[in-house]
Motif scaffolding. Structure first.
Motif, short mmCIF file in Angstrom:
data_model
loop_
_atom_site.label_atom_id
_atom_site.label_comp_id
_atom_site.label_asym_id
_atom_site.label_seq_id
_atom_site.Cartn_x
_atom_site.Cartn_y
_atom_site.Cartn_z
N LYS A 96 -119.19 27.57 42.86
CA LYS A 96 -118.86 26.18 42.56
C LYS A 96 -118.17 26.06 41.20
O LYS A 96 -117.16 25.38 41.06
CB LYS A 96 -120.15 25.33 42.58
N VAL A 97 -118.73 26.76 40.21
CA VAL A 97 -118.14 26.73 38.87
C VAL A 97 -116.71 27.29 38.92
O VAL A 97 -115.78 26.73 38.33
CB VAL A 97 -119.02 27.54 37.88
N ALA A 98 -116.52 28.37 39.64
CA ALA A 98 -115.20 29.00 39.71
C ALA A 98 -114.19 28.07 40.38
O ALA A 98 -113.04 27.97 39.95
CB ALA A 98 -115.28 30.32 40.47
N SER A 99 -114.65 27.38 41.43
CA SER A 99 -113.74 26.48 42.14
C SER A 99 -113.25 25.38 41.21
O SER A 99 -112.05 25.07 41.17
CB SER A 99 -114.50 25.92 43.35
N ARG A 100 -114.16 24.81 40.40
CA ARG A 100 -113.75 23.78 39.44
C ARG A 100 -112.90 24.38 38.31
O ARG A 100 -111.94 23.78 37.84
CB ARG A 100 -114.98 23.08 38.86
N ALA A 101 -113.30 25.58 37.89
CA ALA A 101 -112.59 26.22 36.77
C ALA A 101 -111.15 26.54 37.15
O ALA A 101 -110.23 26.41 36.33
CB ALA A 101 -113.33 27.49 36.36
N MET A 102 -110.93 26.93 38.41
CA MET A 102 -109.56 27.26 38.83
C MET A 102 -108.67 26.03 38.78
O MET A 102 -107.53 26.09 38.37
CB MET A 102 -109.57 27.86 40.24
N MET A 103 -109.24 24.89 39.20
CA MET A 103 -108.46 23.65 39.13
C MET A 103 -108.14 23.31 37.67
O MET A 103 -107.02 22.93 37.35
CB MET A 103 -109.21 22.51 39.81
N ALA A 104 -109.16 23.43 36.80
CA ALA A 104 -108.96 23.13 35.38
C ALA A 104 -107.93 24.09 34.77
O ALA A 104 -107.07 23.67 33.98
CB ALA A 104 -110.29 23.24 34.64
N TRP A 105 -108.02 25.35 35.17
CA TRP A 105 -107.08 26.35 34.64
C TRP A 105 -105.64 26.00 35.03
O TRP A 105 -104.73 26.07 34.21
CB TRP A 105 -107.47 27.75 35.15
N ARG A 106 -105.46 25.61 36.29
CA ARG A 106 -104.11 25.24 36.72
C ARG A 106 -103.55 24.09 35.87
O ARG A 106 -102.39 24.12 35.45
CB ARG A 106 -104.12 24.82 38.21
N GLU A 107 -104.40 23.11 35.66
CA GLU A 107 -103.96 21.97 34.86
C GLU A 107 -103.69 22.40 33.41
O GLU A 107 -102.67 22.04 32.82
CB GLU A 107 -105.04 20.87 34.89
N ALA A 108 -104.62 23.19 32.86
CA ALA A 108 -104.49 23.65 31.47
C ALA A 108 -103.19 24.44 31.30
O ALA A 108 -102.45 24.26 30.32
CB ALA A 108 -105.69 24.51 31.09
#
Lengths: 503, 503
Positions: free
Chosen positions: B109-121
């Motif tokens: 779950k954390v990775a799924s959210r982190a990937m979205m945040a990474w793309r935006e970042a």
């Protein structure tokens, strides 16, 4: 408490659904992109997924939840998603748990060998190679039916796998009413001058055929964000979720009909799956109601729309533009008659709208006779040829063109064929309702507009998924059960005009 | 009795294998053909398959069988398939059962959210968007490591997931020996006149690029009956059985290097999987030994073969024939130097052979520091830039070109990067052995013959699958462990000549 149990049931069913969807992806890949040497491992993977899905679906926990929910569900709105979920799942659960896993494994093994034998028999046009395998398959199907005894007719449990709730007697009654009319129509057409369709049989650029098909189904409403089209030897539609529905097509470089009508046909299946209400997903309700209802969608788009005059009023100029050398000098009316040419022929999959159902009736009668034991497997070729003569007036010169033409029996599928003809009948029933509800439908089609048509199908058919049994759905929408009259009215109107038949 | 237990173990492992293979097909489809809207259901399907495979693999029955077999296995030939099967399965079983399912779910779950945040970042070049997610990932990775306490170093359990048996201290020792030599080489090259590679950057017909790549890997020995190539945004190799290995490639219409070397790289991975002994299939031994060993194969075909002079002596005339406008006037030697141009740059995936490992060392050092807690996540961009300056002499102008460039951390993958550099080192170790065993290898390559090379790799590496741990395999084949000396000899020989360095 009930909510908890229902949610738990949905979770368990969702898991089973996911496994089936994964298997569907593997099946799609097998027919589209898999390299030849991948077949053996793929068979094993599919068998493992099938076994896990079966074990999970027939688990004691699902059985217990269904038992617990049944009395309460009796008080719910019987047409609610929840009541239907419990009802349909219970039905499928009882069926699945009645068949021993060993029997399923034995059937799969027999079918696997039978398919190889069938391929060889067909290649050599030698029924004797396939005969012992088919005999064993018939035995196994009789045994299968007996897991569901008592029944009205031994063929009922087989039919029920494809058309929930439909009885052999229903289909026989429908087909008995239909057969003389179809035979009479075909004979009447045979006495009239034949129309020309030679222009359909010439080289057509494959890429342009593909692109024209894409243009047509895009107008139909196929959503490329939620699906795609690929090529395969035998076109099919498969669904991995309500948002991922795949179709395949086959392009014949020397005949435009294969790709063109095949693409529209599969698109019809796909639009159905794409229209199922998302809230039914991951449950046994999350797909089309039955094979016949599915076929009513594919045939509607392929024939009632795709072989109609208004359709070509819109699309023929584009087709001529695409293939000026082949069609530039062919008037639209000539083209329209050509794609609707009636010609009794040996092969079911190449049959036109007027003769198609006769191929099916022949198969149904033979399947029933095999199950009843009134025709022996060894006498099947003779029986086949006699019926071909009677219904269609043509007799195959060998069994490859006759009794060996279809793969279905070799796969152990007995009970499947009638769904094709029922689909034709039902498509005409929908069509009469649609014409009544959308009075200017022909004008819309003439303008290349299909939005109202698709919306009607979504509203009355697609969104319900498998909530209703096929007969029930037809009755709900049309006010009566499956009925051959609209189809015959449609055929007589269309061919009466094309062939200038006396009324 | 033992035979029965071993067979039962194999049956259970085969079932788990089939589920993993099914998931691989779903993953492949996701990256190649899946329509955009299919993503959500696909995620759920993959999660269901992953959960089922995990539960089945960590079952009590497998644990008991491993316990029962362990004492007897101690008497078997330790290098036999059976002894290795028990050993490797036991190792993986112990690892899998130490991590609670809830932790796995939370990490996903954390990775799924982190990937979205990474793309935006990355899109906004703003590290602060990704920072809290990375901080949580580091915490979770620390927690993960602690499931395997006691350890020599907190980074060990992470590394072990990708390189069984390898320790942080091993990698640090190897990299410490390597770093000064790599830095010195890059500095020496920087002082020499640069070679030209502008001709690589111009429009090249995509279909022709594709076909040339196919021609090359067909000569390498890629078997199209047992595999295929498709396109994807990020090239990868995946395997559905030893007879069905898929690669993907990406073609850049304005730069020939991407497709050309990418195709050879993935083919190297594929040849490895295609060479695993069939009898290891459906067990944990039925794939490559580790990511580093895998990378040693892909880099060997891509670089030691594909960027070599003998290779282009054979293929350059064909390439010129294919692209006469672009390369007709470029002499072979100019082309050879161009594809081997060394240029310190900001992006790892675009780095040349001489600078690539420095990108990796930087990442390894930062990963270790994060795990140890000696660098805080918030200070990471600064630490990154400082090391870029020190090792490569270049500093990114923003974090998108720096610390945010790779997806790995956002996926929760910490411990992965070093395998890329280790693969480079190992490829050169194999190469020295191969040159000794096939003295006329360069002549063979000059003639476009790769059969002896592939046979050598199959015999010494591929067929063993995952029977041996990476260090063990390297030692078995080369007589010593992972060693940077051959790679540095290779780099100095190659670039010494291209850039006319003083010896």
């Amino acid at each position: 408490m009930t909510t908890d149990k229902l949610q738990r049931l949905k979770d368990l069913l969702g898991e089973v659904w996911d496994i089936h969807m994964a298997a569907a992806v593997l099946g799609w890949d097998q027919e589209t992109y898999m390299p030849p040497a991948g077949a053996q491992a793929r068979g094993q993977q599919l068998s493992t997924l099938g076994r896990i899905a079966h074990l999970k679906f027939t688990s004691e926990e699902i059985g217990r939840l269904l038992e617990d929910l049944a009395p309460e569900a009796a008080d719910w709105d019987p047409d609610s998603d929840e009541a239907r979920l419990v009802k349909v799942t219970r039905r499928e659960y009882l069926k699945a748990t009645k068949v021993p896993p060993d029997f399923v494994a034995e059937s799969a093994k027999v079918a696997s060998r039978a398919m190889m034998a069938w391929r060889e028999a067909k290649a050599k046009a030698d029924f004797s190679i396939f005969e012992p395998h088919l005999a064993r398959i018939v035995e196994l199907r009789q045994e299968y039916a007996n897991f569901f005894a008592p029944y009205e007719h031994i063929y009922d449990p087989l039919l029920d796998d494809f058309e929930p709730g439909l009885k052999t007697a229903d289909v026989q009654r429908i087909f008995n009413a239909l057969r003389p009319q179809q035979v009479a129509l075909v004979r009447a057409i045979a006495e009239r001058p034949q129309v020309d369709d030679a222009f359909l049989h010439q080289p057509f650029d494959q890429q342009k055929q593909w692109e024209f098909g894409v243009e047509v189904i895009t107008k139909f409403g196929f959503d490329w964000q939620r699906g795609r089209q690929d090529k395969s030897a035998h076109p099919f539609t498969t669904s991995f979720s309500v948002n991922d529905v795949r179709i395949t097509t086959r392009i014949d470089p020397n005949y435009i009909g294969t790709g063109l009508f095949g693409t529209m046909h599969e698109c019809g299946h796909a639009l159905y799956e794409l229209g199922v209400a998302p809230e039914l997903e991951r449950t046994p309700l999350g797909h089309g109601a039955s094979l016949a209802i599915h076929e009513s969608q594919s045939r509607l788009w392929e024939n009632l729309v795709g072989r109609s005059r208004p359709f070509w009023e819109h699309f023929y100029p584009r087709l001529q533009e695409t293939f000026p050398a082949q069609l530039g000098n062919i008037p639209r009316e000539t083209f329209y008659k050509g794609i609707n040419r009636v010609q009794p022929s040996l092969i079911r999959t190449e049959a036109d709208e007027a003769t198609y159902n006769l191929h099916i009736m022949l198969r149904l009668e033979l399947e029933i006779a095999l199950l009843e034991g009134t025709v022996a497997v060894k006498d099947l070729p003779e029986a086949w040829n006699a019926k071909m003569k009677e219904y269609l007036g043509v007799v195959p010169s060998d069994d490859a063109q006759g009794v060996l033409q279809d793969i279905h029996w070799s796969m152990g599928s007995i009970g499947y064929f009638s769904t094709y003809a029922l689909g034709n009948l039902i498509s005409a029933q929908w069509w009469e309702c649609i014409q009544a509800d959308i009075p200017n439908l022909n004008d819309q089609i003439r303008n290349g507009e299909f939005g109202d048509l698709l919306a009607w199908l979504r509203e009355h058919i697609h969104r319900h998924g498998a909530k209703f049994e096929p007969q029930e759905l037809v009755e709900k929408v049309t006010g009566r059960g499956i009925d051959p009259a609209p189809y015959m009215r449609y055929l007589y109107a269309k061919y009466g005009e094309i062939y200038a038949l006396e009324q």
